[in-house]
Design a protein around this motif. Structure first.
Motif, PDB file in Angstrom:
ATOM      1  N   HIS A  52      72.740  29.549  35.640  1.00  0.00           N
ATOM      2  CA  HIS A  52      72.556  28.361  35.754  1.00  0.00           C
ATOM      3  C   HIS A  52      72.937  27.496  34.431  1.00  0.00           C
ATOM      4  CE1 HIS A  52      69.345  28.956  32.584  1.00  0.00           C
ATOM      5  NE2 HIS A  52      68.808  29.781  33.071  1.00  0.00           N
ATOM      6  N   GLY A  53      72.794  26.317  34.144  1.00  0.00           N
ATOM      7  CA  GLY A  53      73.028  25.449  33.085  1.00  0.00           C
ATOM      8  C   GLY A  53      72.004  25.075  32.015  1.00  0.00           C
ATOM      9  N   ASN A  54      72.444  24.104  31.225  1.00  0.00           N
ATOM     10  CA  ASN A  54      71.655  23.809  30.090  1.00  0.00           C
ATOM     11  C   ASN A  54      70.328  23.129  30.613  1.00  0.00           C
ATOM     12  OD1 ASN A  54      71.477  23.317  27.420  1.00  0.00           O
ATOM     13  ND2 ASN A  54      71.622  21.312  27.428  1.00  0.00           N
ATOM     14  N   HIS A  57      67.124  26.570  35.525  1.00  0.00           N
ATOM     15  CA  HIS A  57      66.516  28.039  35.780  1.00  0.00           C
ATOM     16  C   HIS A  57      67.178  28.466  37.083  1.00  0.00           C
ATOM     17  CE1 HIS A  57      63.943  25.872  38.539  1.00  0.00           C
ATOM     18  NE2 HIS A  57      63.319  25.166  37.573  1.00  0.00           N
ATOM     19  N   ALA A  58      66.947  29.796  37.336  1.00  0.00           N
ATOM     20  CA  ALA A  58      67.507  30.449  38.617  1.00  0.00           C
ATOM     21  C   ALA A  58      67.421  29.636  39.726  1.00  0.00           C
ATOM     22  CB  ALA A  58      67.091  31.980  38.526  1.00  0.00           C
ATOM     23  N   VAL A  81      70.340  34.643  37.149  1.00  0.00           N
ATOM     24  CA  VAL A  81      69.896  34.731  35.888  1.00  0.00           C
ATOM     25  C   VAL A  81      68.876  33.755  35.571  1.00  0.00           C
ATOM     26  CG1 VAL A  81      71.174  33.628  34.008  1.00  0.00           C
ATOM     27  CG2 VAL A  81      71.325  35.962  34.110  1.00  0.00           C
ATOM     28  N   ASN A  82      68.069  34.119  34.468  1.00  0.00           N
ATOM     29  CA  ASN A  82      67.051  33.176  34.209  1.00  0.00           C
ATOM     30  C   ASN A  82      67.170  33.175  32.528  1.00  0.00           C
ATOM     31  OD1 ASN A  82      65.466  31.359  35.446  1.00  0.00           O
ATOM     32  ND2 ASN A  82      63.614  32.442  35.091  1.00  0.00           N
ATOM     33  N   PHE A  83      67.748  32.276  32.003  1.00  0.00           N
ATOM     34  CA  PHE A  83      67.726  32.618  30.604  1.00  0.00           C
ATOM     35  C   PHE A  83      66.540  32.146  29.694  1.00  0.00           C
ATOM     36  CE2 PHE A  83      72.625  31.697  31.289  1.00  0.00           C
ATOM     37  CZ  PHE A  83      73.022  32.789  30.596  1.00  0.00           C
ATOM     38  N   ALA A  84      66.208  33.044  28.944  1.00  0.00           N
ATOM     39  CA  ALA A  84      64.896  32.923  28.195  1.00  0.00           C
ATOM     40  C   ALA A  84      64.767  31.229  27.679  1.00  0.00           C
ATOM     41  CB  ALA A  84      64.716  33.807  27.072  1.00  0.00           C
ATOM     42  N   ASP A  85      65.745  31.036  26.794  1.00  0.00           N
ATOM     43  CA  ASP A  85      65.808  29.620  26.098  1.00  0.00           C
ATOM     44  C   ASP A  85      66.972  28.940  26.688  1.00  0.00           C
ATOM     45  OD1 ASP A  85      63.308  29.999  24.833  1.00  0.00           O
ATOM     46  OD2 ASP A  85      64.562  31.388  23.395  1.00  0.00           O
ATOM     47  N   PRO A  86      66.805  28.082  27.770  1.00  0.00           N
ATOM     48  CA  PRO A  86      68.189  27.574  28.752  1.00  0.00           C
ATOM     49  C   PRO A  86      68.718  26.465  27.791  1.00  0.00           C
ATOM     50  CG  PRO A  86      66.238  26.784  29.677  1.00  0.00           C
ATOM     51  CD  PRO A  86      65.543  27.730  28.532  1.00  0.00           C
ATOM     52  N   THR A 292      61.593  26.126  28.616  1.00  0.00           N
ATOM     53  CA  THR A 292      61.768  27.359  28.709  1.00  0.00           C
ATOM     54  C   THR A 292      61.658  27.852  29.934  1.00  0.00           C
ATOM     55  OG1 THR A 292      59.727  28.307  27.865  1.00  0.00           O
ATOM     56  CG2 THR A 292      61.172  27.439  26.021  1.00  0.00           C
ATOM     57  N   ASN A 293      62.465  29.101  29.860  1.00  0.00           N
ATOM     58  CA  ASN A 293      62.167  30.066  31.040  1.00  0.00           C
ATOM     59  C   ASN A 293      61.088  31.138  30.718  1.00  0.00           C
ATOM     60  OD1 ASN A 293      63.472  28.625  32.922  1.00  0.00           O
ATOM     61  ND2 ASN A 293      65.246  29.502  32.244  1.00  0.00           N
TER      62      ASN A 293
END
Length: 462
Positions: A52-54, A57-58, A81-86, A292-293
């Protein structure tokens, strides 16, 4: 992002749907994923990891994954993917609370690649990224990860920057900065050994504009054109009048993503419903107002079946759960024709009533965030209803966009830039239905009392 916090984040958040084989051997029987996805020949298709982008989330990839499944790609061969701090830092070299650097993203993506390879036994996988997600893909491949990746699909990725300025030189979106210069240097802008595809808009991507008005500097040339996402050495496709998000999540984009990775046209674009649908996901938070994620514990999730015509509940909750330390809710068992209201209650946030169109297939990345807090602009309103389109923007006059029978005043015409519209109702209108329409998708929400710190969201799927 180090220590135990990072470990918890990676264990609980890098997992997308690919984690389900760990939970059940028979996905079709236990999780409602159709036999179609289990039996169709897919030996030529590598596992796919969606990025995913800025600030996202997923869950934005749900419809793409449903379409993959409907074309015979097994559910367990995909992950998101689910980046912790997107959200990106303002300066990539300076730490910023709850925001990530390019190196943070590269490192988290590397862990997700490793996980999907281990789950599937594949030697190489395909990566599909939207917007900033393409940066982490290119960074990973260029800096030692190319042997792991057979295909890289970059959707609306600002590969040459959102702007090309001397100001903010260390911002990762600055085409003149060291991050993008490093990715783009050389005769070819792609890494040999991995097949690259870029998908871009024909002029209406808000982050590929010649004028700086979409980045806060109207009238200042950005140095970027609509061709900014294209890369020397890649297959570069223009998809027409699709916006920044749609070039990743629209059915037109899916066709090109599937064809590039599978080497053949999809057999269908529509999503094939399942007879039994199971839904689950994460509840994530916005500490200090930054999305955040990271998981939220102690959040309550209730799901109601509602009338498609009125948004009124059909009895009591069909699901009720509370999140633990991992932030996960569910699973909830629903039918693919049910319109739903999902109620999210978490400490320090507005109680959020999320109205959704039917879920035709199962997903374990139905991630939930509380709606924005009620603010000064909402003062005096009896109820506040939002219409949200996570997988695209509202384009006027391109689209039919109606909330409570009117075109929303807070959606600007021209290049699509807005994904949320708002209607505020008087106190005497609390409790009534509010109809939202985006092209062919129609969701009816109910107006909940703002005096109780409640807010309603009609969240579009398409």
């Amino acid at each position: 992002m180090t220590g135990s916090n990072m470990s918890l984040t990676r264990r609980s958040m890098l997992r997308g749907v690919g984690a389900l084989p760990l939970l059940a051997g028979n996905l079709a029987g236990n999780f409602g994923f159709s036999a179609l996805a289990q039996t169709a020949p897919t030996s030529e298709i590598p596992p796919v990891l969606f990025v995913h982008g800025n600030g996202d989330h997923a869950a934005l990839w749900i419809t793409a994954m449903w379409r993959m499944e409907s074309n015979g790609v097994p559910h367990q061969r995909m992950m998101a993917v689910n980046f912790a701090d997107p959200l990106a830092r303002t300066d990539d070299k300076v730490e910023q609370a709850n925001r990530s650097s390019t190196e943070d993203q590269r490192r988290e993506l590397a862990e997700a690649v490793k996980e999907l390879k281990q789950l599937t036994g594949a030697s190489r996988i395909a990566l599909v990224g939207s917007s900033r997600g393409g940066y982490s893909i290119r960074n990973y491949i260029r800096n030692g990860g190319g042997a792991d990746i057979s295909h890289a699909v970059l959707c609306g990725v600002p590969n040459h920057g959102v702007y090309d300025w001397d100001d903010g030189i260390n911002n990762e979106f600055n085409g003149r900065g060291p991050f993008l210069r490093g990715l783009n240097e050389g005769e070819s802008e792609v890494t040999a050994g991995t097949a690259f595809l870029t998908l871009r808009s024909d002029g209406i991507d808000k982050f590929a504009q010649a004028d700086g008005r979409f980045v806060g500097k109207p009238g200042v040339p950005t140095g970027i054109t609509s061709d900014g996402p294209a890369l020397k050495g890649a297959t570069n496709l223009v998809l027409g009048a699709l916006d920044h998000r749609e070039v990743a999540f629209h059915p037109r984009a899916f066709r090109e993503i599937f064809k590039f990775i599978a080497g053949k046209e999809p057999s269908r674009i529509e999503i094939v419903p399942e007879t039994e649908v199971r839904l689950s996901g994460l509840v994530t938070g916005t500490p200090g107002g930054v999305v955040t994620n990271r998981p939220v514990s102690g959040a309550a999730v209730e799901i109601y079946r509602v009338s498609a015509d009125s948004g009124e509940r059909s009895g009591g909750p069909i699901h009720s759960s509370q999140t633990g330390a991992d932030g996960r809710w569910g699973p909830a068992l629903v039918e693919p024709t049910w319109h739903l209201e999902i109620v999210l209650t978490s400490a320090g946030s507005s109680t959020t009533h999320i109205y959704r169109s039917p879920f035709p297939r199962s997903s374990d990345i139905v991630h939930l965030r509380a709606a924005r807090p009620l603010g000064q602009a909402d003062a005096g309103a009896g109820a506040v209803v939002l219409m949200s389109r996570p997988r695209g923007y509202f384009g006027l006059p391109r689209d039919v966009v109606l909330i409570d029978g009117k075109e929303p005043k807070d959606v600007k015409p021209g290049v699509p830039t807005d994904s949320v519209a708002t209607v505020r109702l008087a106190a005497e209108e609390v409790g009534r239905p509010v109809i939202t329409i985006f092209n062919t998708e129609r969701i009816v929400a109910r107006a909940w009392p703002a005096s109780e710190n409640r807010i309603a969201v009609a969240e579009l799927t398409y």
